[in-house]
Design a protein around this motif. Structure first.
Motif, mmCIF file in Angstrom:
data_model
loop_
_atom_site.group_PDB
_atom_site.id
_atom_site.type_symbol
_atom_site.label_atom_id
_atom_site.label_comp_id
_atom_site.label_asym_id
_atom_site.label_seq_id
_atom_site.Cartn_x
_atom_site.Cartn_y
_atom_site.Cartn_z
ATOM 1 N N VAL A 15 0.839 -1.198 0.000
ATOM 2 C CA VAL A 15 0.000 0.000 0.000
ATOM 3 C C VAL A 15 0.878 1.253 0.000
ATOM 4 C CG1 VAL A 15 -1.650 1.367 1.335
ATOM 5 C CG2 VAL A 15 -1.985 -1.097 1.092
ATOM 6 N N GLU A 16 1.902 1.257 0.846
ATOM 7 C CA GLU A 16 2.829 2.398 0.900
ATOM 8 C C GLU A 16 3.476 2.656 -0.450
ATOM 9 O OE1 GLU A 16 5.754 2.634 4.006
ATOM 10 O OE2 GLU A 16 4.522 1.446 5.378
ATOM 11 N N GLU A 17 3.721 1.577 -1.190
ATOM 12 C CA GLU A 17 4.370 1.703 -2.498
ATOM 13 C C GLU A 17 3.382 2.070 -3.607
ATOM 14 O OE1 GLU A 17 7.818 1.440 -3.107
ATOM 15 O OE2 GLU A 17 7.667 1.687 -0.928
ATOM 16 N N GLY A 18 2.117 2.227 -3.245
ATOM 17 C CA GLY A 18 1.139 2.726 -4.203
ATOM 18 C C GLY A 18 0.278 1.687 -4.897
ATOM 19 N N TYR A 19 0.346 0.433 -4.451
ATOM 20 C CA TYR A 19 -0.446 -0.623 -5.085
ATOM 21 C C TYR A 19 -1.788 -0.803 -4.397
ATOM 22 C CZ TYR A 19 4.106 -1.757 -7.051
ATOM 23 O OH TYR A 19 5.321 -1.679 -7.690
ATOM 24 N N ARG A 20 -2.825 -1.088 -5.181
ATOM 25 C CA ARG A 20 -4.060 -1.601 -4.597
ATOM 26 C C ARG A 20 -3.714 -2.993 -4.073
ATOM 27 N NH1 ARG A 20 -6.338 0.923 -9.480
ATOM 28 N NH2 ARG A 20 -5.905 -1.044 -10.553
ATOM 29 N N THR A 21 -4.040 -3.245 -2.824
ATOM 30 C CA THR A 21 -3.485 -4.432 -2.152
ATOM 31 C C THR A 21 -4.568 -5.237 -1.463
ATOM 32 O OG1 THR A 21 -1.432 -3.190 -1.796
ATOM 33 C CG2 THR A 21 -1.718 -5.223 -0.542
ATOM 34 N N TYR A 22 -4.440 -6.569 -1.614
ATOM 35 C CA TYR A 22 -5.426 -7.491 -1.071
ATOM 36 C C TYR A 22 -4.715 -8.650 -0.369
ATOM 37 C CZ TYR A 22 -7.543 -5.164 -5.113
ATOM 38 O OH TYR A 22 -7.935 -4.231 -6.030
ATOM 39 N N ILE A 23 -5.221 -9.068 0.774
ATOM 40 C CA ILE A 23 -4.836 -10.337 1.384
ATOM 41 C C ILE A 23 -5.958 -11.325 1.087
ATOM 42 C CG2 ILE A 23 -4.475 -11.580 3.552
ATOM 43 C CD1 ILE A 23 -3.237 -9.034 4.706
ATOM 44 N N VAL A 24 -5.613 -12.442 0.464
ATOM 45 C CA VAL A 24 -6.611 -13.473 0.177
ATOM 46 C C VAL A 24 -6.726 -14.350 1.423
ATOM 47 C CG1 VAL A 24 -7.321 -15.336 -1.347
ATOM 48 C CG2 VAL A 24 -6.016 -13.401 -2.275
ATOM 49 N N GLU A 25 -7.841 -14.227 2.106
ATOM 50 C CA GLU A 25 -7.991 -14.771 3.450
ATOM 51 C C GLU A 25 -7.728 -16.271 3.537
ATOM 52 O OE1 GLU A 25 -10.781 -13.909 7.263
ATOM 53 O OE2 GLU A 25 -11.724 -13.784 5.298
ATOM 54 N N GLU A 26 -8.229 -17.040 2.592
ATOM 55 C CA GLU A 26 -8.069 -18.494 2.655
ATOM 56 C C GLU A 26 -6.631 -18.945 2.377
ATOM 57 O OE1 GLU A 26 -12.246 -17.602 0.993
ATOM 58 O OE2 GLU A 26 -10.200 -16.845 0.762
ATOM 59 N N GLY A 27 -5.821 -18.032 1.879
ATOM 60 C CA GLY A 27 -4.447 -18.374 1.515
ATOM 61 C C GLY A 27 -3.429 -17.998 2.563
ATOM 62 N N THR A 28 -3.878 -17.809 3.811
ATOM 63 C CA THR A 28 -2.947 -17.467 4.876
ATOM 64 C C THR A 28 -3.437 -18.025 6.204
ATOM 65 O OG1 THR A 28 -1.725 -15.635 5.896
ATOM 66 C CG2 THR A 28 -4.040 -15.236 5.353
ATOM 67 N N ARG A 29 -2.541 -18.089 7.182
ATOM 68 C CA ARG A 29 -2.872 -18.475 8.551
ATOM 69 C C ARG A 29 -2.072 -17.574 9.483
ATOM 70 N NH1 ARG A 29 -5.970 -20.956 5.886
ATOM 71 N NH2 ARG A 29 -6.688 -23.116 6.096
ATOM 72 N N ALA A 30 -2.591 -17.388 10.692
ATOM 73 C CA ALA A 30 -1.949 -16.491 11.661
ATOM 74 C C ALA A 30 -1.229 -17.266 12.755
ATOM 75 C CB ALA A 30 -2.992 -15.573 12.280
ATOM 76 N N VAL A 31 -0.171 -16.683 13.299
ATOM 77 C CA VAL A 31 0.515 -17.244 14.463
ATOM 78 C C VAL A 31 -0.413 -17.153 15.669
ATOM 79 C CG1 VAL A 31 2.467 -16.999 16.040
ATOM 80 C CG2 VAL A 31 2.813 -16.648 13.596
ATOM 81 N N MET A 32 -0.988 -15.983 15.857
ATOM 82 C CA MET A 32 -1.878 -15.732 16.999
ATOM 83 C C MET A 32 -3.274 -15.485 16.448
ATOM 84 S SD MET A 32 0.818 -13.261 18.958
ATOM 85 C CE MET A 32 2.527 -13.790 19.198
ATOM 86 N N ARG A 33 -3.999 -16.564 16.169
ATOM 87 C CA ARG A 33 -5.248 -16.480 15.416
ATOM 88 C C ARG A 33 -6.290 -15.601 16.085
ATOM 89 N NH1 ARG A 33 -8.281 -21.961 14.064
ATOM 90 N NH2 ARG A 33 -6.369 -22.284 12.864
ATOM 91 N N GLU A 34 -6.471 -15.764 17.385
ATOM 92 C CA GLU A 34 -7.518 -15.005 18.068
ATOM 93 C C GLU A 34 -7.257 -13.505 18.003
ATOM 94 O OE1 GLU A 34 -8.164 -16.412 22.012
ATOM 95 O OE2 GLU A 34 -8.810 -18.419 21.378
ATOM 96 N N THR A 35 -6.004 -13.116 18.201
ATOM 97 C CA THR A 35 -5.656 -11.693 18.135
ATOM 98 C C THR A 35 -5.824 -11.163 16.716
ATOM 99 O OG1 THR A 35 -4.086 -11.982 19.941
ATOM 100 C CG2 THR A 35 -3.853 -10.000 18.607
ATOM 101 N N TRP A 36 -5.449 -11.975 15.744
ATOM 102 C CA TRP A 36 -5.602 -11.581 14.337
ATOM 103 C C TRP A 36 -7.071 -11.351 13.996
ATOM 104 C CZ3 TRP A 36 -3.664 -9.480 10.232
ATOM 105 C CH2 TRP A 36 -4.157 -9.760 8.956
ATOM 106 N N GLU A 37 -7.920 -12.272 14.428
ATOM 107 C CA GLU A 37 -9.341 -12.153 14.123
ATOM 108 C C GLU A 37 -9.970 -10.973 14.864
ATOM 109 O OE1 GLU A 37 -11.122 -13.802 11.958
ATOM 110 O OE2 GLU A 37 -9.577 -15.242 11.364
ATOM 111 N N ALA A 38 -9.577 -10.772 16.111
ATOM 112 C CA ALA A 38 -10.207 -9.738 16.933
ATOM 113 C C ALA A 38 -9.693 -8.334 16.627
ATOM 114 C CB ALA A 38 -9.986 -10.057 18.411
ATOM 115 N N GLU A 39 -8.402 -8.227 16.307
ATOM 116 C CA GLU A 39 -7.788 -6.913 16.164
ATOM 117 C C GLU A 39 -6.996 -6.721 14.869
ATOM 118 O OE1 GLU A 39 -5.258 -6.441 19.542
ATOM 119 O OE2 GLU A 39 -6.790 -7.082 20.968
#
Length: 228
Positions: A177-201
Protein backbone atom coordinates in the motif's frame (compact mmCIF):
# COMPACT_ATOMS: atom_id res chain seq x y z
CA UNK A 1 -13.85 -10.06 -24.13
CA UNK A 2 -12.19 -6.69 -23.55
CA UNK A 3 -8.74 -6.89 -21.97
CA UNK A 4 -8.38 -4.66 -18.92
CA UNK A 5 -5.20 -2.76 -19.72
CA UNK A 6 -5.31 -0.87 -16.42
CA UNK A 7 -5.20 -4.03 -14.31
CA UNK A 8 -1.85 -5.80 -13.92
CA UNK A 9 -2.07 -7.97 -10.80
CA UNK A 10 0.82 -9.65 -8.99
CA UNK A 11 0.66 -12.62 -6.64
CA UNK A 12 3.06 -12.57 -3.68
CA UNK A 13 3.39 -15.82 -1.72
CA UNK A 14 5.07 -14.89 1.55
CA UNK A 15 7.46 -17.31 3.28
CA UNK A 16 5.69 -20.60 2.53
CA UNK A 17 8.63 -22.50 4.05
CA UNK A 18 9.22 -25.65 6.06
CA UNK A 19 10.13 -23.88 9.30
CA UNK A 20 6.76 -22.11 9.27
CA UNK A 21 4.76 -25.30 8.77
CA UNK A 22 3.72 -28.28 10.91
CA UNK A 23 4.69 -30.88 11.82
CA UNK A 24 8.43 -30.14 12.11
CA UNK A 25 8.87 -26.40 11.59
CA UNK A 26 10.78 -24.61 14.34
CA UNK A 27 8.28 -21.74 14.13
CA UNK A 28 5.26 -23.61 12.79
CA UNK A 29 2.09 -21.61 12.14
CA UNK A 30 -1.02 -23.61 13.11
CA UNK A 31 -2.50 -25.19 9.97
CA UNK A 32 0.17 -23.42 7.92
CA UNK A 33 0.60 -26.22 5.43
CA UNK A 34 -3.15 -26.29 4.77
CA UNK A 35 -3.02 -23.20 2.59
CA UNK A 36 -1.31 -25.10 -0.26
CA UNK A 37 -4.44 -25.90 -2.31
CA UNK A 38 -5.59 -22.27 -2.29
CA UNK A 39 -2.11 -20.94 -3.07
CA UNK A 40 -1.70 -23.38 -5.95
CA UNK A 41 -5.13 -22.48 -7.32
CA UNK A 42 -4.02 -18.84 -7.39
CA UNK A 43 -0.77 -19.81 -9.11
CA UNK A 44 -2.83 -21.24 -11.97
CA UNK A 45 -4.38 -17.82 -12.66
CA UNK A 46 -2.99 -15.29 -15.18
CA UNK A 47 -1.22 -12.93 -12.79
CA UNK A 48 1.24 -10.56 -14.47
CA UNK A 49 3.96 -11.91 -12.18
CA UNK A 50 3.98 -14.58 -9.44
CA UNK A 51 6.57 -14.12 -6.70
CA UNK A 52 7.46 -16.32 -3.76
CA UNK A 53 9.39 -14.75 -0.90
CA UNK A 54 11.70 -16.68 1.36
CA UNK A 55 13.01 -15.86 4.83
CA UNK A 56 16.75 -16.45 4.52
CA UNK A 57 18.54 -15.70 7.77
CA UNK A 58 22.20 -15.98 8.74
CA UNK A 59 22.80 -17.96 11.94
CA UNK A 60 23.63 -14.78 13.85
CA UNK A 61 20.39 -13.00 12.95
CA UNK A 62 19.32 -10.36 15.45
CA UNK A 63 15.76 -11.74 15.71
CA UNK A 64 16.86 -15.10 17.14
CA UNK A 65 16.43 -15.34 20.90
CA UNK A 66 19.45 -17.63 21.14
CA UNK A 67 21.64 -14.70 20.08
CA UNK A 68 20.60 -12.70 23.15
CA UNK A 69 21.69 -14.20 26.51
CA UNK A 70 18.72 -14.78 28.79
CA UNK A 71 16.11 -14.05 26.12
CA UNK A 72 13.04 -16.28 25.76
CA UNK A 73 11.61 -16.96 22.29
CA UNK A 74 8.15 -15.48 21.68
CA UNK A 75 8.31 -13.55 24.97
CA UNK A 76 11.42 -11.35 24.97
CA UNK A 77 11.84 -8.17 22.94
CA UNK A 78 14.94 -6.44 21.62
CA UNK A 79 15.44 -2.87 20.44
CA UNK A 80 17.40 -2.75 17.19
CA UNK A 81 19.35 0.46 16.60
CA UNK A 82 19.95 1.60 13.03
CA UNK A 83 23.51 0.52 12.08
CA UNK A 84 24.54 4.00 10.91
CA UNK A 85 21.93 6.36 12.40
CA UNK A 86 21.51 5.91 16.19
CA UNK A 87 18.48 8.22 16.20
CA UNK A 88 16.47 5.45 14.53
CA UNK A 89 15.43 2.21 16.21
CA UNK A 90 12.92 -0.62 16.00
CA UNK A 91 11.76 -2.90 18.82
CA UNK A 92 11.02 -6.48 17.80
CA UNK A 93 9.84 -9.76 19.30
CA UNK A 94 12.53 -12.43 19.50
CA UNK A 95 11.91 -15.77 17.80
CA UNK A 96 13.10 -19.37 17.84
CA UNK A 97 15.89 -19.89 15.32
CA UNK A 98 14.27 -20.41 11.92
CA UNK A 99 14.88 -20.35 8.17
CA UNK A 100 18.65 -20.36 8.48
CA UNK A 101 20.31 -20.14 5.09
CA UNK A 102 21.06 -23.55 3.60
CA UNK A 103 18.95 -25.56 6.05
CA UNK A 104 15.97 -27.79 5.33
CA UNK A 105 13.77 -25.42 7.31
CA UNK A 106 14.47 -22.57 4.91
CA UNK A 107 13.19 -24.48 1.88
CA UNK A 108 9.89 -23.70 0.22
CA UNK A 109 7.40 -26.45 1.04
CA UNK A 110 7.16 -29.25 -1.55
CA UNK A 111 3.38 -28.81 -1.71
CA UNK A 112 3.90 -25.43 -3.40
CA UNK A 113 3.67 -25.62 -7.20
CA UNK A 114 7.00 -23.84 -7.51
CA UNK A 115 7.19 -24.44 -11.28
CA UNK A 116 4.55 -21.73 -11.67
CA UNK A 117 6.48 -19.20 -9.59
CA UNK A 118 8.29 -16.61 -11.73
CA UNK A 119 10.68 -15.20 -9.14
CA UNK A 120 11.88 -16.14 -5.64
CA UNK A 121 12.86 -13.14 -3.51
CA UNK A 122 14.99 -13.68 -0.40
CA UNK A 123 14.41 -11.49 2.65
CA UNK A 124 15.87 -11.17 6.14
CA UNK A 125 19.40 -11.71 4.87
CA UNK A 126 20.90 -8.81 6.83
CA UNK A 127 21.76 -10.08 10.34
CA UNK A 128 21.48 -6.57 11.80
CA UNK A 129 17.76 -5.92 11.24
CA UNK A 130 14.38 -7.66 11.47
CA UNK A 131 12.46 -7.80 8.20
CA UNK A 132 8.82 -8.87 8.23
CA UNK A 133 7.87 -7.05 5.05
CA UNK A 134 9.20 -8.64 1.88
CA UNK A 135 9.95 -5.14 0.58
CA UNK A 136 12.19 -3.77 3.35
CA UNK A 137 12.81 -3.61 7.08
CA UNK A 138 11.15 -0.77 9.07
CA UNK A 139 14.28 1.38 8.90
CA UNK A 140 14.98 0.62 5.20
CA UNK A 141 18.44 -0.75 5.97
CA UNK A 142 17.75 -3.88 3.94
CA UNK A 143 15.73 -3.54 0.73
CA UNK A 144 14.85 -6.61 -1.35
CA UNK A 145 14.37 -6.79 -5.11
CA UNK A 146 10.59 -7.19 -4.73
CA UNK A 147 9.73 -3.58 -5.47
CA UNK A 148 11.95 -3.57 -8.54
CA UNK A 149 10.33 -6.75 -9.89
CA UNK A 150 6.84 -5.28 -9.50
CA UNK A 151 7.83 -2.02 -11.17
CA UNK A 152 9.43 -3.85 -14.09
CA UNK A 153 6.10 -5.49 -14.85
CA UNK A 154 4.00 -2.36 -14.40
CA UNK A 155 1.99 -3.98 -11.62
CA UNK A 156 -1.10 -2.13 -10.40
CA UNK A 157 -2.58 -4.56 -7.85
CA UNK A 158 -0.94 -6.91 -5.35
CA UNK A 159 -2.54 -10.07 -3.94
CA UNK A 160 -0.78 -11.45 -0.86
CA UNK A 161 -0.95 -14.95 0.65
CA UNK A 162 1.44 -17.10 2.71
CA UNK A 163 2.71 -17.10 6.29
CA UNK A 164 2.03 -15.68 8.68
CA UNK A 165 -1.03 -13.46 8.37
CA UNK A 166 -0.28 -11.40 11.46
CA UNK A 167 3.41 -10.80 10.77
CA UNK A 168 5.09 -11.10 7.37
CA UNK A 169 1.92 -11.25 5.26
CA UNK A 170 0.52 -8.21 7.04
CA UNK A 171 3.76 -6.24 6.82
CA UNK A 172 4.23 -7.07 3.14
CA UNK A 173 0.67 -6.00 2.34
CA UNK A 174 1.04 -2.75 4.28
CA UNK A 175 4.30 -1.99 2.45
CA UNK A 176 2.58 -2.66 -0.88
CA UNK A 177 0.00 0.00 0.00
CA UNK A 178 2.83 2.40 0.90
CA UNK A 179 4.37 1.70 -2.50
CA UNK A 180 1.14 2.73 -4.20
CA UNK A 181 -0.45 -0.62 -5.08
CA UNK A 182 -4.06 -1.60 -4.60
CA UNK A 183 -3.48 -4.43 -2.15
CA UNK A 184 -5.43 -7.49 -1.07
CA UNK A 185 -4.84 -10.34 1.38
CA UNK A 186 -6.61 -13.47 0.18
CA UNK A 187 -7.99 -14.77 3.45
CA UNK A 188 -8.07 -18.49 2.65
CA UNK A 189 -4.45 -18.37 1.51
CA UNK A 190 -2.95 -17.47 4.88
CA UNK A 191 -2.87 -18.47 8.55
CA UNK A 192 -1.95 -16.49 11.66
CA UNK A 193 0.51 -17.24 14.46
CA UNK A 194 -1.88 -15.73 17.00
CA UNK A 195 -5.25 -16.48 15.42
CA UNK A 196 -7.52 -15.01 18.07
CA UNK A 197 -5.66 -11.69 18.13
CA UNK A 198 -5.60 -11.58 14.34
CA UNK A 199 -9.34 -12.15 14.12
CA UNK A 200 -10.21 -9.74 16.93
CA UNK A 201 -7.79 -6.91 16.16
CA UNK A 202 -5.34 -7.62 13.35
CA UNK A 203 -7.71 -7.66 10.41
CA UNK A 204 -9.27 -4.35 11.38
CA UNK A 205 -5.83 -2.80 11.87
CA UNK A 206 -4.51 -3.93 8.49
CA UNK A 207 -7.68 -2.74 6.76
CA UNK A 208 -7.13 0.60 8.49
CA UNK A 209 -3.83 0.81 6.58
CA UNK A 210 -5.64 0.45 3.26
CA UNK A 211 -5.32 -3.31 2.69
CA UNK A 212 -8.47 -5.16 1.63
CA UNK A 213 -9.06 -8.67 2.96
CA UNK A 214 -10.83 -10.68 0.26
CA UNK A 215 -11.97 -14.21 -0.49
CA UNK A 216 -10.51 -16.53 -3.10
CA UNK A 217 -14.09 -16.78 -4.37
CA UNK A 218 -14.63 -13.03 -4.39
CA UNK A 219 -14.88 -10.52 -7.20
CA UNK A 220 -11.27 -9.34 -6.84
CA UNK A 221 -9.79 -12.77 -7.62
CA UNK A 222 -12.49 -13.29 -10.27
CA UNK A 223 -11.12 -10.20 -12.02
CA UNK A 224 -7.74 -11.91 -12.30
CA UNK A 225 -9.38 -15.06 -13.63
CA UNK A 226 -11.09 -13.03 -16.34
CA UNK A 227 -7.69 -12.00 -17.75
CA UNK A 228 -7.25 -15.50 -19.23
Amino acid sequence: MTVDLEFKPALIIVDFQEDFCPPNGSLAVPEGRDIAPVVNSLLSLPFTIKIATRDSHPQNHISFAENHPGAVPLKSYHTIVHPTDPTKSDTTLLWPTHCVQGTTGSALVPELDAAKVDVVVDKGIDARVEMYSAFYDPMRVSVSELGEKLREKGVTDVFVVGLAADFCVRATAESAVEEGYRTYIVEEGTRAVMRETWEAEGKKAVEGKGVRIVSVDGEEVARVRELA
